[in-house]
Scaffold this active site. Structure first.
Site, PDB file in Angstrom:
ATOM      1  CG  ASP A 159     -39.340-114.412   4.947  1.00 25.88           C
ATOM      2  OD1 ASP A 159     -39.858-113.990   3.899  1.00 25.88           O
ATOM      3  OD2 ASP A 159     -38.273-115.044   4.973  1.00 25.88           O
ATOM      4  CE1 TYR A 215     -34.445-119.362   4.130  1.00 26.62           C
ATOM      5  CE2 TYR A 215     -36.389-118.418   5.141  1.00 26.62           C
ATOM      6  CZ  TYR A 215     -35.325-118.320   4.278  1.00 26.62           C
ATOM      7  OH  TYR A 215     -35.137-117.167   3.573  1.00 26.62           O
ATOM      8  CE  LYS A 249     -38.040-115.934   1.376  1.00 26.87           C
ATOM      9  NZ  LYS A 249     -37.881-116.403   2.760  1.00 26.87           N
ATOM     10  CG  HIS A 280     -35.226-119.139  -1.544  1.00 23.61           C
ATOM     11  ND1 HIS A 280     -35.420-119.997  -0.499  1.00 23.61           N
ATOM     12  CD2 HIS A 280     -34.473-118.134  -1.043  1.00 23.61           C
ATOM     13  CE1 HIS A 280     -34.832-119.529   0.581  1.00 23.61           C
ATOM     14  NE2 HIS A 280     -34.240-118.405   0.272  1.00 23.61           N
TER      15      HIS A 280
HETATM   16  P1  NAP Z   1     -30.952-110.734  10.527  1.00 25.15           P
HETATM   17  O1  NAP Z   1     -32.397-110.616  10.801  1.00 25.15           O
HETATM   18  O2  NAP Z   1     -30.194-109.604   9.952  1.00 25.15           O
HETATM   19  O3  NAP Z   1     -30.162-111.181  11.842  1.00 25.15           O
HETATM   20  C1  NAP Z   1     -30.535-112.260  12.614  1.00 25.15           C
HETATM   21  C2  NAP Z   1     -29.496-112.416  13.741  1.00 25.15           C
HETATM   22  O4  NAP Z   1     -29.454-111.229  14.528  1.00 25.15           O
HETATM   23  C3  NAP Z   1     -29.815-113.555  14.657  1.00 25.15           C
HETATM   24  O5  NAP Z   1     -28.606-114.178  15.046  1.00 25.15           O
HETATM   25  C4  NAP Z   1     -30.465-112.873  15.862  1.00 25.15           C
HETATM   26  O6  NAP Z   1     -30.215-113.609  17.037  1.00 25.15           O
HETATM   27  C5  NAP Z   1     -29.737-111.541  15.897  1.00 25.15           C
HETATM   28  N1  NAP Z   1     -30.576-110.433  16.408  1.00 25.15           N
HETATM   29  C6  NAP Z   1     -31.856-110.158  16.106  1.00 25.15           C
HETATM   30  N2  NAP Z   1     -32.276-109.043  16.735  1.00 25.15           N
HETATM   31  C7  NAP Z   1     -31.242-108.604  17.462  1.00 25.15           C
HETATM   32  C8  NAP Z   1     -31.050-107.490  18.338  1.00 25.15           C
HETATM   33  N3  NAP Z   1     -32.023-106.621  18.595  1.00 25.15           N
HETATM   34  N4  NAP Z   1     -29.837-107.345  18.932  1.00 25.15           N
HETATM   35  C9  NAP Z   1     -28.830-108.239  18.702  1.00 25.15           C
HETATM   36  N5  NAP Z   1     -28.959-109.308  17.878  1.00 25.15           N
HETATM   37  C10 NAP Z   1     -30.147-109.485  17.257  1.00 25.15           C
HETATM   38  O7  NAP Z   1     -30.632-111.973   9.545  1.00 25.15           O
HETATM   39  P2  NAP Z   1     -31.356-113.108   8.757  1.00 25.15           P
HETATM   40  O8  NAP Z   1     -31.957-114.092   9.679  1.00 25.15           O
HETATM   41  O9  NAP Z   1     -30.393-113.573   7.733  1.00 25.15           O
HETATM   42  O10 NAP Z   1     -32.533-112.362   7.969  1.00 25.15           O
HETATM   43  C11 NAP Z   1     -33.848-112.274   8.452  1.00 25.15           C
HETATM   44  C12 NAP Z   1     -34.793-113.206   7.710  1.00 25.15           C
HETATM   45  O11 NAP Z   1     -34.761-112.921   6.317  1.00 25.15           O
HETATM   46  C13 NAP Z   1     -34.403-114.694   7.772  1.00 25.15           C
HETATM   47  O12 NAP Z   1     -34.711-115.289   9.011  1.00 25.15           O
HETATM   48  C14 NAP Z   1     -35.189-115.223   6.598  1.00 25.15           C
HETATM   49  O13 NAP Z   1     -36.546-115.366   6.935  1.00 25.15           O
HETATM   50  C15 NAP Z   1     -34.994-114.104   5.578  1.00 25.15           C
HETATM   51  N6  NAP Z   1     -33.838-114.353   4.666  1.00 25.15           N
HETATM   52  C16 NAP Z   1     -34.092-114.501   3.341  1.00 25.15           C
HETATM   53  C17 NAP Z   1     -33.073-114.802   2.458  1.00 25.15           C
HETATM   54  C18 NAP Z   1     -33.393-115.003   1.006  1.00 25.15           C
HETATM   55  O14 NAP Z   1     -32.543-115.529   0.272  1.00 25.15           O
HETATM   56  N7  NAP Z   1     -34.552-114.607   0.561  1.00 25.15           N
HETATM   57  C19 NAP Z   1     -31.747-114.893   2.906  1.00 25.15           C
HETATM   58  C20 NAP Z   1     -31.498-114.693   4.266  1.00 25.15           C
HETATM   59  C21 NAP Z   1     -32.553-114.412   5.130  1.00 25.15           C
HETATM   60  P3  NAP Z   1     -31.397-114.030  18.065  1.00 25.15           P
HETATM   61  O15 NAP Z   1     -32.368-114.865  17.309  1.00 25.15           O
HETATM   62  O16 NAP Z   1     -30.642-114.811  19.090  1.00 25.15           O
HETATM   63  O17 NAP Z   1     -31.960-112.753  18.599  1.00 25.15           O
END
Ligand code: NAP
Length: 348
Positions: free
Chosen positions: A82, A87, A117, A150
């Site tokens: 994704d 980003y 996106k 997005h």
């Molecule tokens: P997330 O996946 O909920 O959390 C990511 C965070 O959690 C990072 O700091 C990661 O650190 C940590 N993490 C991951 N696995 C872990 C585990 N097993 N134990 C402890 N910590 C852990 O948040 P997100 O990045 O916001 O969401 C995921 C993806 O969704 C994004 O990367 C993006 O591609 C997409 N997104 C889309 C939108 C939108 O508007 N459409 C908005 C936000 C996000 P480490 O990398 O250090 O493990």
């Protein structure tokens, strides 16, 4: 001192040993790779792996870090990625895909499901096809599998920093923008189109004008923001839901530790010999929703795939359903607290 050249047979043995080592390593990765369930979504030939690796990092990782993380993810078994223009990770993902092909980690581009996106600065109908082509150029691929709007908003300028001035924030021309998205499908630039951060109201409006219905709506969803109403609406209208920030986006500007630091989830995890992150991801999966979660850490990204061979009990599900609800990700935290932005946040 004169150095003699190695004989042809030595060169052959070295190359042979190198190839054998590489082939053995590939076998090792493939043997250890997690098996990820896939979903067949409306009208799509290729099934989508239910968990995708997110590539939004905070602070934004450099190209080499993102590329290395994507390669590790491919080795771990991730086949769904994704990204988004916003980003700044499209180029790194593209380079990682090219490297994965070169190393034989994947056989062809079509082994991967790539989502990107359309950023809000390019939502004028005339800008959408060129914006999609720009993303393809960044990714160095001929098509993406999924192209999403997005956010349901239009910025009248390209922005390099946020928050943005109020005068450039305008409502999205939903009908016009969707025509541009449909054109991307017709031109073969993307296999499917969808939206992100669309509320029931905005999605309803879109569905009333769409010739090609949106395949999915990617929204924030986790045990603290369960999106029950939006999910019901999407189910009724045949729109799949993908959860972003399933772990509460811990350690990012847009998230916090309310999932990973939550006692209810931690207690369930302890009782099951799992981690809190796995419990949160498993809960999302059990809701029939696909997942975009991000980890650039080898152990954690692998751990996040180990959620498919166990389940939560009815009591666990009941306890999770009772968690207080609060939205984490807001558009206002990105663009600024402008009236239209606050309206979008309030609806979501
Ligand atoms: P997330 O996946 O909920 O959390 C990511 C965070 O959690 C990072 O700091 C990661 O650190 C940590 N993490 C991951 N696995 C872990 C585990 N097993 N134990 C402890 N910590 C852990 O948040 P997100 O990045 O916001 O969401 C995921 C993806 O969704 C994004 O990367 C993006 O591609 C997409 N997104 C889309 C939108 C939108 O508007 N459409 C908005 C936000 C996000 P480490 O990398 O250090 O493990």
């Amino acid at each position: 001192m004169h150095q003699s050249l190695p004989s042809l047979s030595i060169i052959y043995i070295n190359v042979h040993n190198h190839c054998t080592k590489q082939a053995n390593q590939l076998k090792k990765y493939k043997k250890k790779m997690a098996v990820i369930p896939k979903l067949k979504l409306g009208g799509m030939e290729k099934a989508m792996p239910v968990i995708g690796m997110g590539t939004a990092s905070f602070p934004m990782a450099d190209l080499e870090t993102t590329k290395a993380a994507v390669l590790e993810a491919i080795k771990a078994g991730y086949r769904h990625f994704d990204t988004a223009f916003a980003y700044g990770s499209e180029t790194a993902l593209g380079e990682a895909v090219a490297e994965a092909l070169r190393l034989g980690l994947i056989d062809s581009r079509s082994d991967l499901f790539i989502t990107t996106k359309l950023w809000a600065s390019f939502t004028d109908p005339s800008q959408i096809v060129p914006a999609c082509k720009m993303s393809l150029q960044n990714l160095k691929v001929e098509y993406v599998d999924m192209y999403l709007i997005h956010w349901p908003v239009r910025l009248t300028e390209m922005v390099r920093k946020t928050p943005v001035p109020v005068e450039i924030v305008k409502p999205l021309d939903i009908k016009g923008a969707w025509k541009g998205m449909e054109e991307c499908v017709n031109l073969g630039l993307t296999k499917a189109i969808g939206v992100s951060n669309f509320s029931i109201k905005t999605l309803d409006h879109l569905l009333s004008t769409a010739k090609i219905p949106p395949t999915l709506n990617q929204v924030e969803m986790n045990p603290y923001w369960q999106q029950k109403k939006l999910r019901e609406f999407c189910k009724e209208r045949g729109v799949h839901v993908t959860a972003y920030s399933p772990l509460g986006a811990n350690n990012t500007k847009w998230g916090d530790d309310r999932i990973l630091g939550n006692e209810v989830l931690a207690d369930i995890a302890k009782a099951m010999g799992k981690t809190t992150a796995q419990v949160a991801l498993r809960w999302v999966y059990e809701q029939g929703v696909s997942i975009a979660s991000k980890s650039f850490n080898k152990e954690r990204m692998t751990q996040n795939l180990q959620i498919f061979d166990w389940c939560l009990s009815d009591q666990d599900l009941e306890n999770i359903s009772q968690l207080p609800q609060a939205k984490g990700v807001t558009l206002a935290s990105i663009l600024g607290p402008h009236p239209l932005v606050l309206e979008i946040d309030a609806d979501l």
